[in-house]
Write an enzyme that holds these catalytic residues in place. Sequence first.
Site, short mmCIF file in Angstrom:
data_model
loop_
_atom_site.label_atom_id
_atom_site.label_comp_id
_atom_site.label_asym_id
_atom_site.label_seq_id
_atom_site.Cartn_x
_atom_site.Cartn_y
_atom_site.Cartn_z
N LYS A 20 0.81 -1.22 0.00
CA LYS A 20 0.00 0.00 0.00
C LYS A 20 0.85 1.28 0.00
O LYS A 20 2.07 1.22 0.10
CB LYS A 20 -0.95 -0.02 1.21
CG LYS A 20 -1.98 -1.16 1.13
CD LYS A 20 -2.95 -0.97 -0.02
CE LYS A 20 -4.14 -1.91 0.01
NZ LYS A 20 -3.86 -3.29 -0.41
C1 LIG Z 1 -10.22 -2.69 -1.76
C2 LIG Z 1 -9.56 -3.43 -0.64
N1 LIG Z 1 -10.20 -3.55 0.52
C3 LIG Z 1 -9.65 -4.18 1.57
C4 LIG Z 1 -8.40 -4.73 1.50
C5 LIG Z 1 -7.84 -5.46 2.67
O1 LIG Z 1 -6.76 -4.79 3.25
P1 LIG Z 1 -5.88 -5.54 4.37
O2 LIG Z 1 -4.94 -6.43 3.66
O3 LIG Z 1 -5.18 -4.42 5.11
O4 LIG Z 1 -6.81 -6.28 5.25
C6 LIG Z 1 -7.68 -4.63 0.31
C7 LIG Z 1 -6.34 -5.22 0.22
O5 LIG Z 1 -5.66 -5.25 -0.74
C8 LIG Z 1 -8.27 -3.96 -0.80
O6 LIG Z 1 -7.63 -3.85 -1.97
#
Ligand SMILES: Cc1ncc(COP(=O)(O)O)c(C=O)c1O
Length: 385
Positions: free
Chosen positions: A184
């Site tokens: 990210k």
């Molecule tokens: C649109 C979206 N929502 C949620 C997430 C989940 O993030 P995390 O890995 O921090 O749980 C991601 C992860 O890539 C994502 O692209």
Amino acid sequence: MKERTIPYALPLIGDEEIKEVIDTIKSNWLSKGPKTVQFEEEFARYVGANYAVGVNSCTAGLHLAQLAVGIGQGDEVITTPYTFAATVNTILHTGATPVLVDIDYETMNIDPTKIEEKITTKTKAIIPVHFAGYPCDMKGIKEIADKYNLYVIEDAAHAVYTKYHETMIGNVGDITCFSFYATKNLVTGEGGMITTNDREIAERIRMMSLHGMSKNAWNRYSDKGSWYYEIEDAGYKYNMTDIQAAFGIVQLNKLQEFQEKRAEYAHIYNQAFRGIEGITIPYSDEIHRHAWHLYVIRIDQDKFTIDRAQFIEELGKRGVGVSVHFIPIPVHPYYKKLGYDIKHFPQSEKAYNGAISLPLYPRMSNEDVQYVVEVVKDVSNKFRR
Ligand SMILES: Cc1ncc(COP(=O)(O)O)c(C=O)c1O
């Protein structure tokens, strides 16, 4: 063209992050502690929200946000099919039913003009996803949410740094969830942050992120803490740790610099690809601030002698790592079994069929970006119909 290898994504971690993490380990605060509190305060200030709660992922954040507003069995939550599994899985985890609304093809974000027809008496919330870091039409979404008394919980996994007009994402909807996953814009390895302006919601999220323990129980092992705590609900183990927060504090300080590089590289790509027949560049404008988490081109397969999968293969042969965002929810076997069908989401299907995410991260050099440009041009020219 000199051969290079450009991985799809690499984090940019400096000696400062390493030093902060080592200092934190030496401080003995390995779990949630003062650094988490500091990062929460600095992040809240950064987005202009009253409250921020650090969690161990955006997924955990989305789950807690929905629980905090009482979403559960029998409820419906509206979101987009053009997202990562986490958005929809967390709705399912609460016991509610995800109701999908197709995207606007141009922005690849949920299309507000299609939301109202999906609202029922069971609808409790809308979860817009700011795809790639370009903000959803929050005015359109909030008008519908206000009319039907729904919560707006933003999936801002891609949207650290995004502005909706002049307002930072994190201070627009009722609750916003950010991701600090390894790829990210701001990285803590794994990690996430929830922001809100509502004190009660923030307190409930904080309590539920740490087993349902009463206020400030994280502090119970310090000399200022108390041994006594109460469990107020069956909470989760979703808290951020000080090791993650130490990392995040340094990354937040560097974010502006990182973002300037992302914007510069996105601009180079835009200039290079704008005129290429058969390639659509990602939507952006002067109204909102794009976070450029992803750079997704869409190829028109009719214009080439190879399909999207082969296009990706050709890029790979030339050393360019890419990804696809996203494989829409109704394409995965699990959600198909639940009855979702991509045929009901023609814009998502069309976007998916052409989508290729190119490498875009501040650790790339100008030469790396130029190399990707040359490779995309080379493949487009070689396989033009
Ligand atoms: C649109 C979206 N929502 C949620 C997430 C989940 O993030 P995390 O890995 O921090 O749980 C991601 C992860 O890539 C994502 O692209």
